[in-house]
Design an enzyme around this catalytic site. Sequence first.
Site, PDB file in Angstrom:
ATOM      1  N   GLU A 152       0.815  -1.217   0.000  1.00  0.00           N
ATOM      2  CA  GLU A 152       0.000   0.000   0.000  1.00  0.00           C
ATOM      3  C   GLU A 152       0.847   1.264   0.000  1.00  0.00           C
ATOM      4  OE1 GLU A 152      -0.564  -2.641   1.908  1.00  0.00           O
ATOM      5  OE2 GLU A 152      -2.423  -3.369   1.002  1.00  0.00           O
ATOM      6  N   HIS A 181     -11.615  -5.456   8.515  1.00  0.00           N
ATOM      7  CA  HIS A 181     -12.238  -5.100   7.240  1.00  0.00           C
ATOM      8  C   HIS A 181     -13.378  -4.093   7.412  1.00  0.00           C
ATOM      9  CE1 HIS A 181     -10.073  -8.654   5.975  1.00  0.00           C
ATOM     10  NE2 HIS A 181     -10.479  -8.526   4.731  1.00  0.00           N
TER      11      HIS A 181
END
Lengths: 355, 331
Positions: free
Chosen positions: B66, B135
């Site tokens: 990322e 999540h």
Amino acid sequence: MDLTDQFPIVQLVDGEGKQREENSHVTVENAKRFYEHMAFSRLFDQKAVNLQRQGRIGTYAPFEGQEASQIGSALALEDGDWMFPTYRDHAATAAFGHSLENIFLYWKGCIEGCVPPPGKHIFPPSVPIASQILHATGTAWAEKKKGSDRVSLVYFGDGATSEGDFHEGLNFASVFQIPVVFLNQNNGYAISVPLERQMNSKTIAQKSLAYDMPGVRVDGNDVFAVYNETMKAVERARRGCGPTLIEAVTWRYGAHTTTDEPSKYRDQSESDRRRERDDPISRIERFLRANDAWDPEWEIKVKADSEKRLNEAVSEMEKTHKSDETLMFDHVFGTEVWPVQEQKERFFHEGSEKA
Amino acid sequence: MSIAVNMKKMTMVQAITEALKVMLEEDASTLVIGEDVGRNGGVFRATDGLFELFGDDRVIDTPLAESGLIGTSIGLAMNGFKPVVEIQFLGFIYPGFNQLITHATRIRTRTQSRYTVPLTIRVPYGAGVRAPEIHSDSTEALFTHIPGLKVVVPSTPHDAKGMLISSIKDPDPVLFLEPMKMYRSGKGDVPTGSYTIPLGKAYRRRKGEDVSIFAWGAMVRIAEKAAETAAKNGIECDVIDLRTLYPLDKEMIAESVQKTGRAVIIHEAPSSGGVGSEVITIINDTSFLYMKAPIKKVTGYDTPVPLFTLEDDYLPDEKKVVRAIEETVRF
């Protein structure tokens, strides 16, 4: 696994100024060009340290001892290429055409100092370690996508190789075959932490193996070797052959910044010994002497010209007492955003009340 | 907003794909870039079919990194491209946080606009879909606190398309948060072709005179349901979908509470230091003397988002919101 044999330190001119290998870049003409930049850089560095001591600029990160690594690599670039320095790479940015006044202004605490001259792609010094490696990779990726032959060169130290961004940058560059040159200056210390504590591997260059890219270890105090290896890497990148990792093995004589004292973490007599035997600028002088090309009057002229340029830049820098306050507010967004706008108005309103 | 004649019913995730397709067609510098956005069409299929249409030079699968993804996209953005990065879940953006806070959002200031970063980062966020651990984060307040970053949260398919196009056209970094719960929770009318919805403008979802409700993302639906229930008891709510969390729409917040004198703010993020507190600051600055009751917040708790057997307990729901509405009226 000791890979030092696989990554020997490449040298073209040794500490005695003796040429070790035939190479078209090892010429008197190049020696003089390199010397002019390096002698200037050292005076720049000494001037900046003095300005800090006198309170005329803020904290400063000196590079004395690393001039060959920076100049040899910077001079391998051309206009249109991108340079991503750390906070210790002013010799490189100045050689690539940055404004001296702006370099001083940055250390004086003025954001204007981050702006490179028109047409020059020089990024502001990156402060978070290794983070600029990704920007260099991204801008070079853009050049590749545009079909140009321009490249990026990014500087970083030995400590940076422990950061994730180093590995992510090398991996992206490798996967997408991006035209970027990763120029590591291994000066042996990340502030106080020595290389042995930074990594268990014996060289930084060997990390290129993991990313299947060419890697080379070069004597970072041999400006000819640094120039030669960087030229090869840049040319390879221009030809579409992807990235290269260069480890320039060097040494910073002084402190990490003007706020620390290196004798606290290492024996500074090592710096004295290296200054005596392995100084990158003395090496060129010895080379020129060995080639009957040393001219003391030329040396005096180079230093006098450098002093003149530096004094002019310092005078320009000192015309700015502090940045214009509007600069704090006017470049946060490209379009007006009310919180910033309101805060700016209040700042100037309260300012005028004070006056 | 430009007027588009034809409407098509679609889900939010389809509207997002539409927006990306419009921008890839309209502007050759637009890139879609991320993990699994290519052949796989994204973990939520938000980039479905784009790889086939535009090829791997424009729709790029990257290594799983990322920081690398955001950092190299900063470089692409500084050098002529408009990358639209997909991060798979908000809980996975943190390795790239340094690139956002020290670089993407500072480059314009640091170079006095010599270099700019027209970068859009799309991220699904929020709880309520029985997703695995990490999540379901709603950490939008970490991002609204970063100077130089706009933070956008659509709650309908129509807004998702128009605001994503605006975000990609914006000259600065935009964090575009997509409420996972709303991805496929229903279809809405979406104009075909290209249109924009200005960033920084809220939208009134329901008109009322008694209590203002401020919400965003999946909480807008909760606000609407609570308003329906309150209406049955004679309380009329002004439901404001904030849509952009930085900069907030100060005018509409003030206009609404100056009419109602009461406010309830809903967010699924933890209570402390949340965007709700910033809404209260705006009310305080603009409308202090109009208020008839203390402002109520209905939020998640100051706890990590629980695993999904407890997520309904964690999340604001209609009942909690109705209770808050009634308390402000009774005060």
